[in-house]
Design a protein around this motif. Structure first.
Motif, short mmCIF file in Angstrom:
data_model
loop_
_atom_site.label_atom_id
_atom_site.label_comp_id
_atom_site.label_asym_id
_atom_site.label_seq_id
_atom_site.Cartn_x
_atom_site.Cartn_y
_atom_site.Cartn_z
N THR A 185 30.90 -21.12 -83.64
CA THR A 185 31.20 -19.91 -82.85
C THR A 185 31.47 -18.92 -83.35
OG1 THR A 185 33.49 -20.48 -82.56
CG2 THR A 185 31.68 -21.58 -80.86
N LEU A 186 31.23 -18.68 -84.82
CA LEU A 186 31.72 -17.40 -85.44
C LEU A 186 30.83 -16.36 -84.96
CD1 LEU A 186 33.40 -16.44 -87.89
CD2 LEU A 186 31.37 -16.62 -89.20
N ALA A 187 29.34 -16.09 -84.67
CA ALA A 187 28.74 -14.93 -84.12
C ALA A 187 28.92 -14.61 -82.61
CB ALA A 187 27.20 -15.34 -84.35
N GLU A 188 29.66 -15.55 -82.01
CA GLU A 188 29.95 -15.50 -80.60
C GLU A 188 31.09 -14.91 -79.99
OE1 GLU A 188 29.14 -19.03 -79.02
OE2 GLU A 188 26.87 -19.35 -79.93
N LYS A 189 32.29 -15.19 -80.84
CA LYS A 189 33.81 -15.23 -80.40
C LYS A 189 33.81 -13.42 -80.54
CE LYS A 189 35.42 -19.09 -79.53
NZ LYS A 189 36.17 -19.30 -78.27
N PRO A 190 34.38 -12.96 -79.62
CA PRO A 190 34.62 -11.29 -79.88
C PRO A 190 35.61 -10.95 -81.07
CG PRO A 190 35.04 -12.08 -77.38
CD PRO A 190 34.83 -13.38 -78.38
N ARG A 245 32.74 -11.64 -84.13
CA ARG A 245 31.23 -11.38 -84.11
C ARG A 245 30.91 -10.30 -85.01
NH1 ARG A 245 30.81 -10.89 -77.80
NH2 ARG A 245 31.76 -8.54 -77.49
N ALA A 246 31.51 -9.14 -85.12
CA ALA A 246 31.32 -8.00 -85.99
C ALA A 246 31.34 -8.36 -87.27
CB ALA A 246 32.20 -7.10 -85.33
N CYS A 250 31.36 -11.23 -88.68
CA CYS A 250 30.26 -12.23 -88.98
C CYS A 250 29.13 -11.64 -89.62
CB CYS A 250 29.89 -13.27 -88.00
SG CYS A 250 28.54 -14.39 -88.16
N ARG A 251 28.60 -10.51 -88.85
CA ARG A 251 27.52 -9.53 -89.32
C ARG A 251 27.81 -8.93 -90.54
NH1 ARG A 251 27.41 -8.51 -83.52
NH2 ARG A 251 28.11 -6.61 -83.96
N ARG A 284 31.65 -10.29 -94.28
CA ARG A 284 31.72 -11.49 -94.84
C ARG A 284 32.31 -11.47 -96.05
NH1 ARG A 284 26.87 -11.98 -92.55
NH2 ARG A 284 25.75 -11.57 -94.59
N ALA A 330 23.37 -17.18 -91.96
CA ALA A 330 23.77 -18.45 -90.97
C ALA A 330 23.48 -19.76 -91.52
CB ALA A 330 22.86 -17.89 -89.74
#
Length: 221
Positions: A80-85, A88-89, A91-92, A95, A185
């Motif tokens: 859920t890393l790319a979705e959780k508020p 998510r930023a 993650c992009r 890192r 990913a």
């Protein structure tokens, strides 16, 4: 998950291993009982190259008004890393690699006693956790914070826990740090099969005040 770990590699050796420029304020090593909110050794990429920095283990989203304004985010689920508020930023864009020698996990006896296990690489090399980071706070108290990315456990570790840190091999570091383009990913899945081993250790490590190399010495299971 990962709630405690050890780091014994000297700071200069860490900097050399990751080809990173070390900060002057890195945590002292060895530390056989790294706990949440401690400063940990984090490798970050950038236009000027990699740096090895001390970051607070416990990710603080920008909307936290204080360090205790919400849950202590020491782990971030890969699924859920790319979705959780909160993540998510990061993650992009943010890192990182978090350096360890080994980490601890716990099972319970029939009597409910917490039994600690020390997990390490079979080849004795350092472990590199995938992580995400976030700067937090006003300018005068601004600090870097981080969380360890976790996945479901591989077959070996599932005997003691259903989750494990996402462990990256050297060939994966550039992709995770964003140095090798997009596609990180694909790294977010259970791995390290055949790489890790574990053994029981003294329950002394159940205390976050415990210290010393005896904490990772094997005891009969």
């Amino acid at each position: 998950m990962c709630g405690r770990f050890a780091i014994t590699l000297p700071n200069d050796a860490m900097a050399q291993l990751f080809s990173a420029r070390p900060a002057n304020t890195l945590p002292s090593v060895p530390n056989f009982n790294v706990c949440p909110t401690n400063k940990v050794h984090v490798v970050r990429g950038g236009e000027a190259g990699r740096t090895l920095d001390p970051l607070r283990w416990g990710f603080l989203p920008h909307w936290y008004k204080t360090e205790t304004a919400g849950p202590l985010l020491i782990n971030a689920r890969a699924e859920t890393l790319a979705e959780k508020p909160a993540f998510r930023a990061a993650c992009r864009e943010r890192r990182c690699l978090i350096v360890a020698t080994g980490f601890y996990e716990w099972t319970k006896s029939e009597q409910g006693t917490r039994l600690p296990w020390y997990i390490h690489r079979k080849d004795g090399a350092p472990i590199t956790f995938a992580g995400v980071w976030q700067d937090w706070g006003a300018e005068e108290v601004r600090q870097g914070t981080c969380a360890i990315v976790t996945t479901s456990a591989n077959r070996r570790l599932s005997a003691i826990h259903h989750r494990m840190p996402l462990i990256l091999e050297p060939d994966d570091w550039p992709l995770w740090l964003g140095e090798a383009g997009k596609g990180a990913a694909r790294l977010m899945q259970p791995g390290a099969e055949g790489v890790l081993d574990y053994h029981r250790v003294d329950p002394a490590v159940n205390s976050n005040r415990a210290s010393g190399s005896d904490l990772i010495v094997p005891i009969p299971a």
